[in-house]
Design a protein around this motif. Structure first.
Motif, PDB file in Angstrom:
ATOM      1  N   ASN A 162      -3.581   8.577   9.386  1.00 43.03           N
ATOM      2  CA  ASN A 162      -3.633   7.311   8.663  1.00 43.03           C
ATOM      3  C   ASN A 162      -2.505   6.414   9.161  1.00 43.03           C
ATOM      4  OD1 ASN A 162      -5.735   7.526   6.418  1.00 43.03           O
ATOM      5  ND2 ASN A 162      -4.557   9.393   6.056  1.00 43.03           N
ATOM      6  N   GLY A 163      -2.606   5.135   8.823  1.00 45.83           N
ATOM      7  CA  GLY A 163      -1.502   4.230   9.071  1.00 45.83           C
ATOM      8  C   GLY A 163      -1.803   3.127  10.072  1.00 45.83           C
TER       9      GLY A 163
ATOM     10  N   THR B 203      -5.590  -0.101  12.016  1.00 46.61           N
ATOM     11  CA  THR B 203      -5.138   0.591  10.812  1.00 46.61           C
ATOM     12  C   THR B 203      -6.197   1.586  10.369  1.00 46.61           C
ATOM     13  OG1 THR B 203      -3.826  -1.312  10.091  1.00 46.61           O
ATOM     14  CG2 THR B 203      -4.393   0.323   8.425  1.00 46.61           C
TER      15      THR B 203
ATOM     16  N   THR C  11       0.194  10.026   7.131  1.00 46.91           N
ATOM     17  CA  THR C  11       0.469   8.771   7.825  1.00 46.91           C
ATOM     18  C   THR C  11       1.271   9.053   9.082  1.00 46.91           C
ATOM     19  OG1 THR C  11       0.445   7.501   5.784  1.00 46.91           O
ATOM     20  CG2 THR C  11       1.604   6.521   7.643  1.00 46.91           C
TER      21      THR C  11
ATOM     22  N   ASN D 109       4.843   1.172   9.831  1.00 45.54           N
ATOM     23  CA  ASN D 109       4.651   2.122   8.741  1.00 45.54           C
ATOM     24  C   ASN D 109       5.923   2.363   7.939  1.00 45.54           C
ATOM     25  OD1 ASN D 109       1.749   3.093   9.142  1.00 45.54           O
ATOM     26  ND2 ASN D 109       2.590   3.295  11.205  1.00 45.54           N
TER      27      ASN D 109
END
Length: 418
Positions: A289-290, A387, A395, A406
Motif C-alpha cells: 500500500n501507499g 497510490t 504501507t 508516506n
C-alpha cells in the motif's frame, strides 16, 4: 519485485535507489497464464504460468561489467558482452543524462566506451540484443566510478532539464557517509517557482531528499543550488561540487490502484481521464500500500525471479522474462507497474495474480499502442504518483524508492538537519 513478510526476508536486494537505468531488481509475474477450457484465470497452477512466461524467450545472454550497484569502479572497466546473440543497442549515460560515446564491435559480441570515464560519477547502462531468431533480450545496470579518498560528491535525481511528475523529490545520494549533515544540507538549496516551502530529510547518512508538504504545484520550475565545494562532510573529506540545476514539473497526474476492486483510476489535473483494469499482487505476495513515485521507465526490460528470492530448487528464478513491456519502477525492492502479455485477458479486473507488481494488459513486443499497458506508459512521466489502496500488505517504507510522501509533514521535517 517484492515479497510478503516471510519471503521478503530472503528477497531483499540492494539497488540503486534513485537513478536511472538500473538492472531490474524486479521479479513480477502477473501469473494469470492462458487458461484452458473454461477460460478461468485460475485454472492453471503458478508453475504452469511461470513456464508459459519463460517460453519462447530470447536465447541471447547479456553480461554487463561492472555488476549493477558496484562502487569504486575503475575508469576503463565498463564493458558489455553477449552470448548466443548479437548486441543491437548499448547506451551509457551519466546520472545527469549526458550520453557517453561507445562502440559495438564489428562481430556484435561486445561493446566498450570510446574513452575513459570520469571520476566520482554515477552511470547507467542499458543494453539490447537479439538471438538468431530475432528475439530480443534486455539488461540494465548502474555503477559509480572511483573517487579520491579525500572528497565526496552527491549524485542527484531528477536529471537536469527534464520534465517530471508532481511527486518527484530532489534526491541526492552521497558517495561517502556524511558526518556533518547540518553543514552539507545548509550548502544545498531547493526552491520552487510556486513559493512552496521545501525541506530536506535524511535517510541514513548518504541520502538526502527534498520535497514540499504536498505534491509540487503543476507546471512549476524547481531549482537546486549545490554549493558543496570545500564543505567538510566528514573529517578530512570535503565536497567538490558547485552547480545549479533546474527541472520542470508537468501536469498533475496521480493514479490510484485499488487492489480490492482490481481497477486503477487515472486522475489528471483533478479530472478522472481513464479507468484501467489491473491485476495486483496475489494473496501470497500482495502489493505494498501507499504512495509510490515512478522513478524509471523501460519500454522493455528483464524480470528475473532470482534477483528477489523467487528461486526454484536449482537456484534459478521461478521465472525469467526478458521482454516485460512498458515497465515503470515504483520501489527499490522491485515493485513495478508494467504490461503483461502472458496473463489471460480475463485476469485484469478480476484476479490478483502477480508476485507483487501491478500488471496491465499488454502485447508482447510493446508495439500495440491500443493496449492499456502501452497507454499508461505513454501517458506517464517519471515522477508521477501511483497510490495503492486496499491491499492486505503494509504501507511501503519511505526510503524504498522515492516514496517519502508516506511520511507526514511533521515526520519529514523531523528528519532535517537544519
Amino acid at each position: 519485485m517484492r515479497t510478503d513478510s516471510k519471503r521478503r526476508k530472503r528477497a531483499l536486494v540492494a539497488a540503486s535507489a534513485v537513478l536511472g537505468g538500473v538492472l531490474v531488481l524486479s521479479a513480477c509475474n502477473d501469473g494469470g497464464g492462458k487458461p484452458a477450457g473454461n477460460g478461468s484465470a485460475t485454472s492453471k497452477s503458478q508453475a504452469d504460468v511461470d513456464a508459459a512466461a519463460a517460453k519462447d524467450t530470447s536465447k541471447a545472454r547479456i553480461a554487463i561489467a561492472p555488476k549493477d550497484g558496484s562502487t569504486n569502479v575503475g575508469l576503463n572497466n565498463a564493458t558489455v558482452a553477449v552470448s548466443d546473440g548479437t548486441l543491437t543497442k548499448v547506451e551509457l549515460k551519466t546520472s545527469e543524462g549526458a550520453a557517453v560515446d561507445g562502440k559495438i564491435a564489428a562481430d556484435g559480441k561486445s561493446w566498450k566506451p570510446e574513452g575513459a570515464l570520469k571520476r566520482s560519477q554515477k552511470y547507467s547502462l542499458s543494453a539490447s540484443a537479439k538471438d538468431a531468431g530475432g528475439k530480443e533480450a534486455h539488461e540494465n545496470a548502474s555503477f559509480t566510478t572511483v573517487s579520491p579518498e579525500n572528497s565526496f560528491i552527491g549524485s542527484f535525481t531528477p536529471e537536469e532539464g527534464t520534465k517530471v511528475g508532481v511527486g518527484m523529490p530532489v534526491s541526492i545520494d552521497f558517495n561517502k557517509p556524511i558526518k556533518d549533515k547540518k553543514a552539507v544540507q545548509a550548502a544545498i538549496n531547493v526552491s520552487s517557482s510556486s513559493g512552496q516551502e521545501v525541506v530536506g530529510h535524511w535517510f541514513g547518512d548518504q541520502r538526502l531528499d527534498f520535497r514540499p508538504d504536498q505534491y509540487w504545484n503543476a507546471n512549476s520550475t524547481i531549482t537546486m543550488k549545490m554549493k558543496l565545494d570545500g564543505v567538510e562532510g566528514a573529517p578530512g573529506v570535503v565536497g567538490v561540487q558547485d552547480r545549479t540545476a533546474t527541472f520542470q514539473i508537468g501536469r498533475s497526474q496521480v493514479s490510484t490502484v485499488d487492489a480490492k476492486t482490481k481497477k486503477m483510476t487515472v486522475t489528471r489535473d483533478g479530472q478522472v481521464i481513464k479507468t484501467i483494469p489491473i491485476s495486483a499482487g496475489s494473496p501470497a505476495n500482495p502489493t505494498y500500500n501507499g504512495q509510490m513515485v515512478i522513478s524509471e521507465k523501460f519500454k522493455e526490460t528483464r524480470m528475473d525471479g532470482a534477483t528477489v528470492g523467487f528461486k526454484d530448487g536449482d537456484g534459478k528464478g521461478e521465472y525469467d522474462i526478458k521482454d516485460v513491456p512498458h515497465a515503470m519502477r515504483l520501489s527499490n525492492s522491485g515493485t513495478f507497474i508494467h504490461g503483461n502479455y502472458w496473463g489471460d485477458d480475463s485476469i485484469f479486473g478480476s484476479a490478483n495474480t502477480s508476485h507483487g507488481c501491478v500488471g496491465l494488459n499488454d502485447a508482447k513486443g510493446a508495439n500495440d499502442p491500443n493496449q492499456p499497458g502501452a497507454w499508461f506508459f505513454d501517458n506517464s512521466l517519471v515522477g508521477d504518483v501511483v497510490t495503492v489502496v486496499n491491499s492486505p500488505d503494509k504501507t511501503i517504507k519511505a526510503d524504498n524508492g522515492l516514496n517519502g510522501w508516506n511520511l507526514s509533514w511533521a515526520d519529514w521535517k523531523a528528519g532535517s538537519a537544519t
